[in-house]
Write an enzyme that holds these catalytic residues in place. Structure first.
Site, PDB file in Angstrom:
ATOM      1  N   SER A 112       1.015  -1.081  -0.187  1.00 42.91           N
ATOM      2  CA  SER A 112       0.034   0.052  -0.131  1.00 42.91           C
ATOM      3  C   SER A 112       0.718   1.264  -0.016  1.00 42.91           C
ATOM      4  CB  SER A 112      -1.077  -0.081   1.201  1.00 42.91           C
ATOM      5  OG  SER A 112      -1.957   0.931   1.062  1.00 42.91           O
ATOM      6  N   HIS A 113       0.661   2.001   1.100  1.00 39.40           N
ATOM      7  CA  HIS A 113       1.347   3.365   1.133  1.00 39.40           C
ATOM      8  C   HIS A 113       2.768   3.270   1.776  1.00 39.40           C
ATOM      9  CE1 HIS A 113      -0.577   2.282   4.855  1.00 39.40           C
ATOM     10  NE2 HIS A 113       0.244   3.058   5.591  1.00 39.40           N
ATOM     11  N   LYS A 125      -1.836  -9.942  -0.428  1.00 41.05           N
ATOM     12  CA  LYS A 125      -3.153 -10.141   0.199  1.00 41.05           C
ATOM     13  C   LYS A 125      -4.232 -10.763  -0.577  1.00 41.05           C
ATOM     14  CE  LYS A 125      -5.617  -5.818  -0.717  1.00 41.05           C
ATOM     15  NZ  LYS A 125      -6.546  -5.104   0.022  1.00 41.05           N
ATOM     16  N   ASP A 276      -1.798   6.800  -3.494  1.00 42.15           N
ATOM     17  CA  ASP A 276      -0.780   6.035  -2.694  1.00 42.15           C
ATOM     18  C   ASP A 276       0.073   4.875  -3.492  1.00 42.15           C
ATOM     19  OD1 ASP A 276      -2.891   4.509  -2.571  1.00 42.15           O
ATOM     20  OD2 ASP A 276      -2.084   3.580  -0.780  1.00 42.15           O
ATOM     21  N   ASP A 278      -0.431   1.900  -4.170  1.00 44.79           N
ATOM     22  CA  ASP A 278      -1.426   0.741  -4.898  1.00 44.79           C
ATOM     23  C   ASP A 278      -2.873   1.389  -5.330  1.00 44.79           C
ATOM     24  OD1 ASP A 278      -2.468   0.772  -2.263  1.00 44.79           O
ATOM     25  OD2 ASP A 278      -3.185  -1.132  -2.421  1.00 44.79           O
ATOM     26  N   ASP A 280      -5.196   2.738  -3.736  1.00 47.90           N
ATOM     27  CA  ASP A 280      -6.481   2.978  -3.029  1.00 47.90           C
ATOM     28  C   ASP A 280      -6.774   4.113  -2.061  1.00 47.90           C
ATOM     29  OD1 ASP A 280      -4.742   2.283  -1.016  1.00 47.90           O
ATOM     30  OD2 ASP A 280      -5.767   0.351  -0.590  1.00 47.90           O
ATOM     31  N   ARG A 281      -5.793   5.012  -1.880  1.00 44.21           N
ATOM     32  CA  ARG A 281      -5.961   6.075  -0.982  1.00 44.21           C
ATOM     33  C   ARG A 281      -5.916   7.413  -1.954  1.00 44.21           C
ATOM     34  NH1 ARG A 281      -3.478   4.761   4.782  1.00 44.21           N
ATOM     35  NH2 ARG A 281      -3.594   2.305   4.578  1.00 44.21           N
ATOM     36  N   THR A 343     -11.183  -0.741  11.807  1.00 46.21           N
ATOM     37  CA  THR A 343     -10.380  -0.517  10.835  1.00 46.21           C
ATOM     38  C   THR A 343     -10.203  -1.642   9.966  1.00 46.21           C
ATOM     39  OG1 THR A 343      -9.428   1.224  12.049  1.00 46.21           O
ATOM     40  CG2 THR A 343      -8.182   0.363  10.250  1.00 46.21           C
ATOM     41  N   GLU A 362     -12.454   5.630   5.442  1.00 42.01           N
ATOM     42  CA  GLU A 362     -11.563   5.513   6.605  1.00 42.01           C
ATOM     43  C   GLU A 362     -10.703   7.027   6.754  1.00 42.01           C
ATOM     44  OE1 GLU A 362     -10.624   0.933   7.254  1.00 42.01           O
ATOM     45  OE2 GLU A 362      -9.305   2.039   5.551  1.00 42.01           O
ATOM     46  N   LYS A 375     -11.163   0.546  -1.248  1.00 36.24           N
ATOM     47  CA  LYS A 375     -11.301   1.867  -1.540  1.00 36.24           C
ATOM     48  C   LYS A 375     -10.525   2.189  -2.556  1.00 36.24           C
ATOM     49  CE  LYS A 375      -7.060   1.641   1.913  1.00 36.24           C
ATOM     50  NZ  LYS A 375      -7.743   0.589   2.745  1.00 36.24           N
ATOM     51  N   ARG A 495      -1.329   4.797  16.816  1.00 34.34           N
ATOM     52  CA  ARG A 495      -1.981   5.903  16.407  1.00 34.34           C
ATOM     53  C   ARG A 495      -3.119   6.794  17.368  1.00 34.34           C
ATOM     54  NH1 ARG A 495      -0.599   5.110  11.132  1.00 34.34           N
ATOM     55  NH2 ARG A 495      -0.976   3.118  10.003  1.00 34.34           N
TER      56      ARG A 495
END
Length: 542
Positions: A112-113, A125, A276, A278, A280-281, A343, A362, A375, A495
């Site tokens: 991802s990011h 995944k 990002d 991949d 999705d953000r 989450t 999210e 997303k 977080r």
């Protein structure tokens, strides 16, 4: 010919929030990636002849694992593999292909990011037949298989050339190499009024999209430039690179500082966005204003009907628990359902499939809808552009009008990265131990009204996810949430989410750090962050 290769288990292949993530050298250990892929296949009820989608974000080690996964699919009885050209597929594009082609699932290679490169991060995944991330019952089964694996099955000859479009055979397996962008771009054109957005762009409206040398470069170029008429230089850092150009492909105020600087300049563009690793953000920036992901979710939900794909309105909204309650206020005023989940996008899948919600989001910059089961960064950008094209107002004007109607939820997330795992777990245990006595306690002007460790019961299948984050709620609706992230690859990431609702429009122009100061100070007091971790400041504030 199929070969069965002996192997031994690794004890650390438990999937996190979004699959298995480790450093590249970790994945390069003998049979490490093959073990996990075989564990996926072993955990599934495969009858033979199924279709599998494979692709990734192009980060370092992507091609090698894509080729291995194709050969293993042939060795495990799949009938067809659909793979993005050169092994590339954004995560939402992979979700779309799974759904569109009736695949039994898909293997998505991405962290991802997280940063890439030879010493960067890598991830695998599995997504199920609805296009969404595997639910916990499947990831748990994969982990169990990984603990006892003794062999994996693979087609002995090399995988086909994935740089060329078209079909080839690997034994009984058909390998279909597809354009990674085409089907996704067609889906976007079916949802949004491209003619109206083209008209906005033609009027002189300027866009800057930062692909961060990640997977969305080709997607943004095809859609924003080729189909919507934006100048070629509207998409920057457009060429995907194995190490993301040495950058960190996380669209936040720290790593997308250059984009934000352009939008803050007097002569800057009208609209800025980033995605990002991949795809999705998303990050949304207007001239002189950065839109928080939680606010973006609320604005998109309130205005989705302006796009053709959502003209009939939306069924409901789902958000992750730490995401601000701005979307709740939209749902309440619109008379639609609102769902609070743990989450992880996998928790939205049942709600989407059941038609309970249309838009999900999210706080970690992920927003999407029922068009796929992930997303989707480019989707969020296009919905924003459709809204802007209809309303012909600036991003700032839209935000200010939204706050005036619904109130403003001031919000920040503070990340403490790569802290000692023992200290992080001790901090969370201490919080849980004190929850029962927390209600009624006063911290400055703040009085705790309730405190809990969030637990979620899925309204569709009844499954329960407990221990999802500690919530401290104050009189008046302010909140502090503490949770450990499941997306890092080293140490622990704490977080802390800080939120304050402000109904008074006269106070909506406050800087978030000013509006949240007392809560920020209180978060350290209650969580004992500095005392337990030695950190006096977060690494990242978003």
């Amino acid at each position: 010919m199929i070969e069965t290769i002996a192997t031994t288990p690794y004890d650390d292949q438990k999937p996190g929030t979004s699959g298995l993530r480790k450093k590249v050298p970790h994945f390069q250990q003998p049979n490490y990636a093959a073990n996990f892929i075989q564990s996926i296949f072993d955990a599934l009820p495969l009858d033979g002849g199924e279709t599998l989608v494979i692709g990734g974000d192009g980060r370092f080690y992507n091609r090698e694992v894509v080729l291995m996964a194709i050969r293993m699919a042939a060795g495990n009885g799949y009938g067809r593999v659909i793979v993005g050209q050169n092994g590339i597929l954004s995560t939402p594009a992979a979700s779309n292909l799974i759904r569109q082609r009736g695949a039994s699932g898909g293997i998505i290679l991405s962290a991802s990011h997280n940063p890439g490169g030879p010493d960067g991060d890598f991830g695998i995944k599995y997504n199920v037949a609805n296009g969404g991330p595997a639910p916990e019952r499947i990831t748990a089964a994969i982990f169990e298989k990984s603990k006892t694996i003794s062999r994996y099955r693979v087609w002995t000859s090399t995988a086909p050339d994935i740089s060329k479009l078209g079909e080839t055979k690997l034994g009984d397996l058909t390998v279909e190499v597809v354009d990674p962008v085409a089907d996704y771009a067609a889906l976007m054109e079916s949802l949004f009024d491209f003619e109206k957005i083209r008209s906005l762009v033609a009027s002189g409206f300027r866009i800057r999209f930062d692909a961060m040398h990640a997977v969305t470069g080709p997607y943004a170029t095809e859609i924003l430039v080729n189909r919507l008429g934006a100048p070629a230089d509207s998409v920057v850092n457009a060429v995907p690179k194995e190490d993301f150009g040495g950058g960190h492909p996380d669209p936040n105020a720290v790593h997308a500082a250059d984009l934000i600087a352009h939008l803050m300049a007097a002569d800057g563009p009208d609209f800025g966005a980033a995605s990002d690793g991949d795809g999705d953000r998303n990050l949304i920036v207007g001239k002189g204003i950065v839109v928080s992901p939680s606010d973006s979710l609320a604005v998109l939900s309130a205005n989705a009907h302006l796009a053709p794909g959502y003209a009939r309105g939306i069924a409901g909204i789902a958000r992750s628990m730490p995401t601000s309650q701005a979307a709740d206020r939209v749902a309440e005023k619109r008379g639609i359902g609102i769902y609070e989940t743990p989450t992880g996008w996998k928790f939205f899948g049942n709600l989407l499939d059941a038609g309970k919600v249309t838009i999900c989001g999210e706080e970690s910059a992920g927003t999407g809808s029922d068009h796929v089961r992930e997303k989707d960064g480019v989707w969020a950008v296009l919905l924003w552009l459709n809204i802007l094209a209809e309303r012909r107002e600036s991003v700032r004007a839209i935000m200010e009008k939204h706050w005036a109607e619904f109130g403003r939820n001031f919000y920040q997330r503070h990340d403490y990265e790569e802290i000692d795992a023992r200290a992080a777990n001790g901090l969370m245990e201490s919080l849980r131990d004190r929850l029962a006595s927390m209600a009624g306690q006063r911290f400055g002007t703040l009085v705790v009204s309730e405190a809990d460790d969030f637990s979620y019961k899925d309204p569709i299948d009844g499954s329960v996810a407990a221990g999802q984050g500690v919530r401290i709620v104050f009189s008046g609706g302010s909140r502090i949430v503490y949770r450990l992230s499941g997306t890092g690859t080293k140490g622990a990431t704490l977080r802390v989410y800080i939120e304050r609702f402000e109904p008074d429009p006269a106070k909506h122009s406050l800087a978030p750090e000013e509006a949240l100061k007392e809560l920020i100070d209180t978060a350290d007091v209650i969580g004992e962050i500095k005392k337990r971790t030695g950190r006096s400041e977060p690494d990242v504030v978003t």
